[in-house]
Design a protein around this motif. Structure first.
Motif, PDB file in Angstrom:
ATOM      1  N   GLU A 126     -14.330 -10.578   7.536  1.00  0.00           N
ATOM      2  CA  GLU A 126     -14.161 -11.683   6.403  1.00  0.00           C
ATOM      3  C   GLU A 126     -14.824 -11.117   4.991  1.00  0.00           C
ATOM      4  O   GLU A 126     -16.035 -10.717   5.265  1.00  0.00           O
ATOM      5  CB  GLU A 126     -15.070 -12.860   7.077  1.00  0.00           C
ATOM      6  N   CYS A 127     -14.279 -11.496   4.012  1.00  0.00           N
ATOM      7  CA  CYS A 127     -14.956 -10.982   2.761  1.00  0.00           C
ATOM      8  C   CYS A 127     -16.305 -11.961   2.466  1.00  0.00           C
ATOM      9  O   CYS A 127     -16.246 -13.197   2.393  1.00  0.00           O
ATOM     10  CB  CYS A 127     -13.912 -11.160   1.537  1.00  0.00           C
ATOM     11  N   PHE A 183     -16.657  -6.536   3.271  1.00  0.00           N
ATOM     12  CA  PHE A 183     -16.179  -7.442   4.332  1.00  0.00           C
ATOM     13  C   PHE A 183     -17.221  -7.182   5.533  1.00  0.00           C
ATOM     14  O   PHE A 183     -17.753  -6.116   5.730  1.00  0.00           O
ATOM     15  CB  PHE A 183     -15.061  -6.772   4.785  1.00  0.00           C
TER      16      PHE A 183
END
Length: 101
Positions: free
Chosen positions: A94-95, A90
């Motif tokens: 956010e991945c 991440f």
């Protein structure tokens, strides 16, 4: 296909190819602008049988070891984590990279 590994191509190398964890870890560590973000890593813990998410800054890297990294848990125990157990990375929540388990 059972047992297959697939990475989600959210992160691509500068050449436009999908990348592996070691290449992405290197960019986080050595690209000061990119690495200034908040990174975390999710790895599969075989004992807990779940993905454990830890801040990237807590990982320890041995330059001679090309197969794993280390981290110290809450009890002060040192763990060696093979790169193939990394399941997600991440950036700022956010991945950006993911591999199926």
């Amino acid at each position: 296909m059972p047992g297959s590994w697939r990475s989600t191509p959210r992160y691509r190398s500068q050449q436009g190819n999908e990348t592996d964890t070691q290449e992405l870890f290197s960019r986080i560590r050595w690209d000061t602008e990119y690495g200034a973000a908040d990174f975390s890593v999710g790895y599969y813990d075989r004992v807990a049988q779940r993905i454990i998410r830890v801040p990237f800054r807590e990982l320890l890297f041995d330059p001679a070891d090309h197969f794993s990294f280390q981290l110290v848990d809450e009890e002060g125990e040192l763990h060696t984590i093979p790169y193939h157990r990394v399941k997600e990375i991440f950036r700022n929540g956010e991945c950006i990279w993911q591999r199926e388990h």
